[in-house]
Design an enzyme around this catalytic site. Sequence first.
Site, PDB file in Angstrom:
ATOM      1  N   CYS A 107      -4.103 -42.860  14.790  1.00 16.52           N
ATOM      2  CA  CYS A 107      -5.320 -42.335  14.157  1.00 16.52           C
ATOM      3  C   CYS A 107      -6.367 -41.829  15.165  1.00 16.52           C
ATOM      4  O   CYS A 107      -6.164 -40.776  15.757  1.00 16.52           O
ATOM      5  CB  CYS A 107      -5.896 -43.362  13.199  1.00 16.52           C
ATOM      6  SG  CYS A 107      -6.983 -42.592  11.985  1.00 16.52           S
ATOM      7  N   HIS A 208      -1.766 -46.592   9.903  1.00 17.07           N
ATOM      8  CA  HIS A 208      -2.301 -47.902  10.292  1.00 17.07           C
ATOM      9  C   HIS A 208      -1.571 -48.979   9.518  1.00 17.07           C
ATOM     10  O   HIS A 208      -0.622 -48.739   8.834  1.00 17.07           O
ATOM     11  CB  HIS A 208      -3.769 -48.032   9.841  1.00 17.07           C
ATOM     12  CG  HIS A 208      -4.725 -47.162  10.499  1.00 17.07           C
ATOM     13  ND1 HIS A 208      -5.258 -47.433  11.719  1.00 17.07           N
ATOM     14  CD2 HIS A 208      -5.311 -46.020  10.074  1.00 17.07           C
ATOM     15  CE1 HIS A 208      -6.141 -46.490  12.014  1.00 17.07           C
ATOM     16  NE2 HIS A 208      -6.184 -45.626  11.049  1.00 17.07           N
TER      17      HIS A 208
HETATM   18  N1  GLN Z   1     -12.678 -41.034  13.083  1.00 16.56           N
HETATM   19  C1  GLN Z   1     -11.407 -40.510  12.755  1.00 16.56           C
HETATM   20  C2  GLN Z   1     -11.339 -39.855  11.395  1.00 16.56           C
HETATM   21  O1  GLN Z   1     -12.020 -40.262  10.460  1.00 16.56           O
HETATM   22  C3  GLN Z   1     -10.362 -41.594  12.909  1.00 16.56           C
HETATM   23  C4  GLN Z   1     -10.496 -42.703  11.917  1.00 16.56           C
HETATM   24  C5  GLN Z   1      -9.541 -43.834  12.126  1.00 16.56           C
HETATM   25  O2  GLN Z   1      -9.049 -44.118  13.237  1.00 16.56           O
HETATM   26  N2  GLN Z   1      -9.297 -44.539  11.039  1.00 16.56           N
HETATM   27  O3  GLN Z   1     -10.592 -38.911  11.258  1.00 16.56           O
END
Ligand code: GLN
Length: 263
Positions: A107, A208
Amino acid sequence: MSAIGGGDSGPGGDRRLVICHLYPEYLNIYADRGNIAVLSRRAAWRGIAVEVRSIGLGEDVPVGEVDLLYVGGGQDREQALVAPDIAGKADQLRAALADGTVLLAVCGGYQLLGRSYRDQAGAELPGAGILPLHTVAGPRRLIGDVLLDCELDPGDRHTVAGFENHAGRTLLDPGAEPFGRLVAGFGNDGESGFEGCRLGRALGTYLHGPLLPRNPWLADWLLVQALARRETAVPVLAPLADTFEHEAHAVAAQRARDRGGRS
Ligand code: GLN
């Protein structure tokens, strides 16, 4: 750099792995460090000694020593804190990959391994430029269970189940290889049908959950790739029963399928 844990070593000869966790204090959303626990435990069950080190801001990547690099997810705020640092590590990361090091990025970490991430406030964060992609935040978050079809080795197909929550839309460069094709979920951008990116032994993904507890074949694929850096013959891992892991995968896969197809 500091040592933050290790696996038990058993009757596995002198096999060993060094795993480096980049920015564990900033990029560890949704218990992403569980992925390291899975890798360490599955290695230990095969008698492989694992050393886990953390790499923080301003600390070097130990090129030549590290077998697997891991970067977890984080919100825009944490990403802004580490972005210049990871961009500054680009040469070290590239040298590690050239040396056979495996990379798993999730992510926020996935986004920062691309060239850039334009966050929700419109700020352009630099990335390491290791993966052939860039990311731009969209107006709506892409959230939910995901199921992918993956074929990392020709003819060896698996499904990967996970959970996504991101505003970023990741656009792969022409010809770049995705990690998988979506069976259900939004994936990279909600449109292309692709999820993640694969470049040799480097994988980036939005999944995740953490990713590895319910996808044990993927954990073992990563371990085999990591062992291959030190071993001349193709590494073989003793099989594990994985009863709970397969059950967890089946539940998560069904939840994703119940979303009713892509998007
Ligand atoms: N900030 C990034 C997004 O919203 C990654 C978010 C995350 O790692 N859950 O795309």
